[in-house]
Design an enzyme around this catalytic site. Structure first.
Site, mmCIF file in Angstrom:
data_model
loop_
_atom_site.group_PDB
_atom_site.id
_atom_site.type_symbol
_atom_site.label_atom_id
_atom_site.label_comp_id
_atom_site.label_asym_id
_atom_site.label_seq_id
_atom_site.Cartn_x
_atom_site.Cartn_y
_atom_site.Cartn_z
ATOM 1 N N CYS A 292 35.761 49.973 18.250
ATOM 2 C CA CYS A 292 37.133 49.419 18.248
ATOM 3 C C CYS A 292 37.413 48.561 17.018
ATOM 4 O O CYS A 292 38.571 48.257 16.729
ATOM 5 C CB CYS A 292 37.382 48.606 19.507
ATOM 6 S SG CYS A 292 37.109 49.555 21.002
ATOM 7 N N ASN B 64 44.071 50.755 25.701
ATOM 8 C CA ASN B 64 43.121 50.474 24.621
ATOM 9 C C ASN B 64 42.820 51.798 23.900
ATOM 10 O O ASN B 64 42.213 52.688 24.486
ATOM 11 C CB ASN B 64 41.853 49.871 25.240
ATOM 12 C CG ASN B 64 40.769 49.599 24.216
ATOM 13 O OD1 ASN B 64 40.836 50.062 23.083
ATOM 14 N ND2 ASN B 64 39.759 48.865 24.626
ATOM 15 N N HIS C 149 43.143 43.587 18.365
ATOM 16 C CA HIS C 149 42.766 44.791 19.099
ATOM 17 C C HIS C 149 43.346 44.690 20.512
ATOM 18 O O HIS C 149 43.202 43.659 21.188
ATOM 19 C CB HIS C 149 41.244 44.896 19.134
ATOM 20 C CG HIS C 149 40.728 45.973 20.034
ATOM 21 N ND1 HIS C 149 41.268 47.238 20.061
ATOM 22 C CD2 HIS C 149 39.718 45.969 20.954
ATOM 23 C CE1 HIS C 149 40.618 47.968 20.949
ATOM 24 N NE2 HIS C 149 39.679 47.223 21.507
HETATM 25 O O1 UT7 Z 1 37.686 47.984 23.304
HETATM 26 C C1 UT7 Z 1 36.508 47.894 24.050
HETATM 27 C C2 UT7 Z 1 36.392 46.585 24.530
HETATM 28 N N1 UT7 Z 1 36.500 46.533 25.955
HETATM 29 C C3 UT7 Z 1 37.092 45.485 26.504
HETATM 30 O O2 UT7 Z 1 37.660 44.661 25.850
HETATM 31 C C4 UT7 Z 1 36.976 45.297 27.973
HETATM 32 C C5 UT7 Z 1 36.761 43.839 28.285
HETATM 33 N N2 UT7 Z 1 36.689 43.615 29.733
HETATM 34 C C6 UT7 Z 1 37.800 43.653 30.487
HETATM 35 O O3 UT7 Z 1 38.891 43.856 30.009
HETATM 36 C C7 UT7 Z 1 37.637 43.376 31.970
HETATM 37 O O4 UT7 Z 1 36.334 42.942 32.217
HETATM 38 C C8 UT7 Z 1 37.970 44.622 32.837
HETATM 39 C C9 UT7 Z 1 39.451 44.906 32.788
HETATM 40 C C10 UT7 Z 1 37.192 45.821 32.371
HETATM 41 C C11 UT7 Z 1 37.613 44.352 34.299
HETATM 42 O O5 UT7 Z 1 38.276 43.178 34.753
HETATM 43 P P1 UT7 Z 1 37.484 42.075 35.590
HETATM 44 O O6 UT7 Z 1 38.440 41.029 35.927
HETATM 45 O O7 UT7 Z 1 36.279 41.709 34.758
HETATM 46 O O8 UT7 Z 1 37.107 42.859 36.881
HETATM 47 P P2 UT7 Z 1 35.664 43.165 37.519
HETATM 48 O O9 UT7 Z 1 34.916 44.149 36.688
HETATM 49 O O10 UT7 Z 1 35.000 41.855 37.834
HETATM 50 O O11 UT7 Z 1 36.047 43.854 38.876
HETATM 51 C C12 UT7 Z 1 36.721 43.122 39.916
HETATM 52 C C13 UT7 Z 1 36.951 44.058 41.083
HETATM 53 C C14 UT7 Z 1 35.714 44.819 41.515
HETATM 54 O O12 UT7 Z 1 35.742 44.914 42.948
HETATM 55 P P3 UT7 Z 1 34.878 43.900 43.846
HETATM 56 O O13 UT7 Z 1 33.451 44.113 43.437
HETATM 57 O O14 UT7 Z 1 35.369 42.528 43.516
HETATM 58 O O15 UT7 Z 1 35.182 44.351 45.228
HETATM 59 C C15 UT7 Z 1 35.899 46.196 40.946
HETATM 60 O O16 UT7 Z 1 35.243 47.205 41.685
HETATM 61 O O17 UT7 Z 1 37.907 45.065 40.727
HETATM 62 C C16 UT7 Z 1 37.387 46.355 41.052
HETATM 63 N N3 UT7 Z 1 37.955 47.307 40.121
HETATM 64 C C17 UT7 Z 1 39.114 47.950 40.344
HETATM 65 N N4 UT7 Z 1 39.993 47.904 41.355
HETATM 66 C C18 UT7 Z 1 41.090 48.666 41.268
HETATM 67 C C19 UT7 Z 1 37.451 47.701 38.919
HETATM 68 N N5 UT7 Z 1 38.284 48.601 38.355
HETATM 69 C C20 UT7 Z 1 39.314 48.756 39.209
HETATM 70 C C21 UT7 Z 1 40.483 49.538 39.174
HETATM 71 N N6 UT7 Z 1 41.344 49.466 40.208
HETATM 72 N N7 UT7 Z 1 40.780 50.355 38.124
#
Ligand code: UT7
Length: 335
Positions: free
Chosen positions: A112, A292, A262
């Site tokens: 990225c 993204n 980004h």
């Molecule tokens: O360019 C590459 C660089 N990449 C990035 O910049 C990504 C950086 N990271 C992020 O943007 C965030 O960490 C994410 C958007 C990927 C995830 O957000 P988060 O607030 O860190 O969520 P999480 O991974 O802690 O997940 C929270 C909950 C989980 O459920 P439980 O375990 O709390 O029951 C996930 O299973 O959200 C769930 N979850 C979803 N729910 C509905 C994960 N993806 C989804 C989804 N829809 N698409």
């Protein structure tokens, strides 16, 4: 040393627009989750387009906005992790499609951060007098490297391409230099390979007559990301990179009219703004439309910032990003 001017920008997107609601047809997710956790509402996905097609669209857009001809280009760099082919490189295929017969062409992979790394490479070629005009493109079809059953990654990404042309300005004693004059003032790049496992896309395994039987079935590799680790890396590294760049160039943060980061997550942009003590409205945001798009994300945001008037001629702007590798960087430009 020559001053290096940003002559213009361009965009190239696939035709198919996909909303968050569209994804709920096959994925356990919701518009509400995606919007509140990321800021993304829609993304464009390739159906009958190739990476070269999108790059050529972006290149034609920047050529028409600058009034330059393809034959004036002496360098084409494409930043991508999703090239159509390994050989020939994407830049050479773009050259052929444009008829840019005077250009030298190569691809670059810094995930990225790829567009920033390609811009700084092109800047060095132009400032050193190797070439006069350089086309820099970030182009991706990320939808082909997503596991479409993994809701934690596939909802985040989109396909697209963005482009910029750098051109040689007046002679000067030092690279960058006077930040009141139009051109690239400076840039800072960084890498940390020891932490690279948090954002991973494997290539095909080594299989030949001497490697023995294949133990596991060969499958197409998909992106694997530890989202929270990447989030933490981004919100600490990007503000540090920008602050160091501003210090190095003797620039007060209040002189910067627009920050083009980004476009990975709106919460990352808000956190960077807070850490830099800059109001959110000085940050360009368009991940709501595109998601993204990896190497395409900064040039797509930059193009929209310029075309919408969010960043204007004469403004001092910062472009900054982070990504797999790990890699990161920032660049200060007087438009
Ligand atoms: O360019 C590459 C660089 N990449 C990035 O910049 C990504 C950086 N990271 C992020 O943007 C965030 O960490 C994410 C958007 C990927 C995830 O957000 P988060 O607030 O860190 O969520 P999480 O991974 O802690 O997940 C929270 C909950 C989980 O459920 P439980 O375990 O709390 O029951 C996930 O299973 O959200 C769930 N979850 C979803 N729910 C509905 C994960 N993806 C989804 C989804 N829809 N698409």
């Amino acid at each position: 040393m020559r001053r290096v001017i940003l002559a213009g920008t361009g965009s190239g997107n696939p035709k198919k627009k996909v909303t968050n609601d569209d994804l709920t047809a096959f994925l356990d997710t919701s518009d509400e989750w995606i919007k509140t956790r990321t800021g993304i509402s829609t993304r464009y996905l390739a159906t009958d387009e190739t990476v070269v097609d999108l790059c050529v669209r972006a290149a034609e857009d920047v050529l028409s906005s600058t009034g330059m001809t393809a034959e004036e280009l002496e360098l084409i760099i494409v930043a991508s992790v999703t090239q159509d082919k390994i050989v020939p490189n994407t830049a050479s295929e773009v050259q052929a499609a444009l008829g840019a017969k005077n250009a030298i062409c190569f691809d670059l992979n810094a995930a990225c951060s790829g567009f920033l790394f390609a811009m700084s490479t092109a800047c060095t070629y132009v400032s050193g007098g190797v070439v006069k005009n350089a086309l820099v493109i970030g182009g991706e079809i990320l939808s082909k490297i997503m596991d479409w059953s993994d809701r934690s990654t596939c909802v985040l990404f989109g396909d697209g391409a963005g482009a910029a042309i750098l051109t040689a300005g007046e002679e000067q004693d030092t690279p960058g230099g006077d930040k009141d004059k139009r051109g690239i003032v400076g840039f800072r790049l960084g890498s940390d390979g020891a932490k690279g496992q948090v954002l991973l896309l494997e290539n095909r395994p080594v299989i030949n007559p001497y490697t023995g039987p294949v133990k596991e079935p060969v499958h197409y590799p998909y992106v694997h990301m530890e989202g929270q680790a990447v989030f933490k890396f981004a919100v600490s590294t990007v503000p540090r990179s920008i602050s160091e760049l501003l210090k190095e160039t003797g620039t007060d943060i209040n002189e910067v009219a627009c920050f083009v980061l980004h476009q990975a997550n709106l919460r990352i942009i808000h956190s960077v703004a807070k850490r830099l003590k800059v109001p959110d409205d000085r940050f360009m945001v368009n991940m709501d439309k595109y998601g993204n798009t990896s190497a395409a994300s900064i040039p797509l945001a930059l193009d929209e910032a310029l075309k919408s008037g969010k960043a204007k001629k004469g403004d001092l702007i910062v472009i900054a990003g982070f990504g797999g590798g790990l890699t990161w960087g920032s660049m200060l430009i007087r438009l």
